[in-house]
Design a protein around this motif. Structure first.
Motif, PDB file in Angstrom:
ATOM      1  N   LEU A  76     -13.773-105.615  74.781  1.00  0.00           N
ATOM      2  CA  LEU A  76     -14.556-106.622  75.495  1.00  0.00           C
ATOM      3  C   LEU A  76     -15.985-106.596  74.985  1.00  0.00           C
ATOM      4  CD1 LEU A  76     -14.750-108.732  77.808  1.00  0.00           C
ATOM      5  CD2 LEU A  76     -15.415-106.841  79.309  1.00  0.00           C
ATOM      6  N   VAL A 108     -20.921-114.194  83.799  1.00  0.00           N
ATOM      7  CA  VAL A 108     -20.311-115.094  82.820  1.00  0.00           C
ATOM      8  C   VAL A 108     -21.317-116.207  82.547  1.00  0.00           C
ATOM      9  CG1 VAL A 108     -18.425-116.683  82.332  1.00  0.00           C
ATOM     10  CG2 VAL A 108     -17.978-114.558  83.568  1.00  0.00           C
ATOM     11  N   ARG A 132     -12.282-112.901  80.405  1.00  0.00           N
ATOM     12  CA  ARG A 132     -12.505-113.207  78.999  1.00  0.00           C
ATOM     13  C   ARG A 132     -11.360-114.056  78.439  1.00  0.00           C
ATOM     14  NH1 ARG A 132     -16.542-113.879  75.829  1.00  0.00           N
ATOM     15  NH2 ARG A 132     -15.444-115.859  75.856  1.00  0.00           N
ATOM     16  N   ARG A 143     -17.224-116.804  71.574  1.00  0.00           N
ATOM     17  CA  ARG A 143     -18.449-116.257  72.160  1.00  0.00           C
ATOM     18  C   ARG A 143     -19.583-117.269  72.131  1.00  0.00           C
ATOM     19  NH1 ARG A 143     -13.967-113.152  71.642  1.00  0.00           N
ATOM     20  NH2 ARG A 143     -14.329-111.023  72.342  1.00  0.00           N
ATOM     21  N   LYS A 192     -20.152-116.205  77.113  1.00  0.00           N
ATOM     22  CA  LYS A 192     -20.466-114.801  76.873  1.00  0.00           C
ATOM     23  C   LYS A 192     -20.475-114.055  78.207  1.00  0.00           C
ATOM     24  CE  LYS A 192     -23.353-115.448  72.758  1.00  0.00           C
ATOM     25  NZ  LYS A 192     -24.694-115.204  72.158  1.00  0.00           N
ATOM     26  N   ILE A 193     -20.214-112.758  78.116  1.00  0.00           N
ATOM     27  CA  ILE A 193     -20.301-111.895  79.291  1.00  0.00           C
ATOM     28  C   ILE A 193     -21.517-111.006  79.116  1.00  0.00           C
ATOM     29  CG2 ILE A 193     -19.181-110.052  80.595  1.00  0.00           C
ATOM     30  CD1 ILE A 193     -16.521-111.254  79.959  1.00  0.00           C
TER      31      ILE A 193
END
Length: 332
Positions: free
Chosen positions: A57, A230, A250, A257, A261-262
C-alpha cells in the motif's frame, strides 16, 4: 448456472459488500495497471469463502506535526562489570574483538588465564603491540600479565564500538525518502507528498496500518495522533474510519495514484467535500467572482424569506382581528 452467483458477497467495509464477479474484475484491472511494477500487484487467498487481499500500500506523507525517530532500535544488553575467565570466547587470534568488555585493563589478564601453560610464551607474543601509544621493545617481556593501556587507546576502542553500533542501527532502519536516523535531525517533518509504502493485508484496519507504518520507520509518535485520508485529484479529501480496511479502499478507488492517493495526516485534518473541492483549483479572481455571486444569491434568498414572513404575519393579524370582532358582536 454460474457458481459465482451462489457464493456469498465480499465485505469490503462495515456497510458495503461486492459480488465475486465485481471483485475479480477490479483485481484484474488493478494488476494489469501495475503490470510494469510487479511489487505493487495484489494477491488474494480464499479461506472458506473469505477473501483476504495482500500487497503493498502506497501512503503519502501529509503530516504537519514533527515526527520523532527512536534513538535505540533495541534495548542494549547490559555487560557485566567483572568478567570471569570462563566467559571469555577465544578464537584463532585470542579475543573475539575489542569493545566487548567494559574493563579494558583486564583483557590481557583474562587472555593469560584462558591460555594453557604450554602456550604461555605464544600468548605473550600476541600481546605485544606496536602503536603510537604503546611501543614496547620486542626483546623485552612484560613484567606482569596486565598491559597498561593509555586513556587514548580506551577512547579509540569506545569510538570504534560506537561507530559499529551506529552502522548496525542504520542497517536496521528504513529511510524516510532518504532520511536516515541522525541524532541532530531525529525530529523532523517529512516532505509533503513524498511517498512510502508498507506491505499489509485486507484484514488490517486503519489504526493497525498506521501503527505498522510507524513501527517500520522506528517512529515514537502515538499512532492515535494520525489518520489516513483518501485524497482525490479534485482535492476532495475523506477521512477513513478507524475500522475501515485501507487495502480494500485502494482496490475500490482503482490503481491510479494520479486519480486517488492515500495520505497519512494529522488526526484533526479537515475533510473537503465534493461541492467545495470543485472550486479549489480556480484562480483567485474567479473564486472572488463566485463568492460574490453566492453572496448575492444569499441576500436575495434572505429578502424573499423576510418578505414571505411579513405577508404571512399580516394575514394572521387580519384573521385574529376578524375573530375578535365576531366574538364582540355575539357577546352583545
Amino acid at each position: 448456472m454460474n457458481t459465482f452467483h451462489l457464493q456469498p458477497a465480499i465485505q469490503v467495509c462495515k456497510d458495503k459488500f461486492i459480488s465475486r464477479i465485481e471483485f475479480l474484475s477490479l483485481l484484474r484491472t488493478y494488476n494489469c495497471f501495475c503490470e510494469d511494477k510487479k511489487n505493487l500487484q495484489l494477491t488474494y487467498s480464499d479461506n472458506n469463502g473469505k477473501i483476504v487481499l495482500e500487497g503493498v500500500l502506497d501512503i503519502s506523507w501529509g503530516v504537519h506535526q514533527p515526527i520523532r525517530l527512536q534513538i535505540n532500535d533495541e534495548k542494549p544488553i547490559p555487560l557485566p562489570k567483572v568478567i570471569q575467565s570462563s566467559d571469555v570466547t577465544m578464537n584463532k587470534r585470542g579475543m573475539t574483538r575489542w569493545g566487548e568488555f567494559d574493563n579494558l585493563y583486564n583483557i590481557a589478564e583474562l587472555e593469560e588465564e584462558a591460555v594453557p601453560e604450554g602456550k604461555e610464551q605464544e600468548t605473550t607474543q600476541q600481546l605485544v603491540f606496536e602503536t603510537s601509544t604503546l611501543k614496547p621493545k620486542r626483546n623485552q617481556e612484560p613484567t606482569s600479565g596486565n598491559l597498561i593501556r593509555t586513556k587514548s587507546d580506551a577512547s579509540l576502542v569506545k569510538m570504534r564500538v560506537k561507530d559499529q553500533a551506529a552502522k548496525k542501527a542504520q542497517r536496521n532502519r528504513f529511510s524516510i525518502n532518504g532520511h536516515f536516523y541522525n541524532y541532530k535531525t531525529s525530529i523532523f517533518t517529512p516532505m509533503k507528498g513524498s511517498v512510502t509504502n508498507v506491505r499489509i493485508n485486507s484484514r488490517l484496519t486503519t489504526q493497525e496500518v498506521i501503527a505498522l507504518l510507524l513501527q517500520k520507520f522506528k517512529i515514537e509518535n502515538d499512532p492515535n495522533d494520525f489518520a489516513l485520508y483518501v485524497v482525490h485529484a479534485s482535492e476532495e479529501k475523506k477521512k477513513l474510519t478507524d475500522t475501515a480496511f485501507p487495502l480494500w479502499e485502494r482496490l475500490l478507488h482503482g490503481p491510479s495514484r494520479k486519480i486517488v492517493k492515500i495520505f497519512l495526516m494529522d488526526k484533526d485534518a479537515e475533510e473537503i467535500s465534493t461541492d467545495v473541492a470543485q472550486y479549489i483549483k480556480f484562480e483567485f479572481p474567479i473564486l472572488k467572482a463566485i463568492l460574490q455571486k453566492l453572496n448575492e444569491e444569499e441576500e436575495k434568498y434572505i429578502r424573499n424569506t423576510q418578505l414571505r414572513y411579513k405577508v404571512e404575519r399580516r394575514f394572521l393579524c387580519q384573521q385574529l382581528q376578524r375573530l375578535r370582532l365576531v366574538r364582540a358582536e355575539t357577546s352583545v
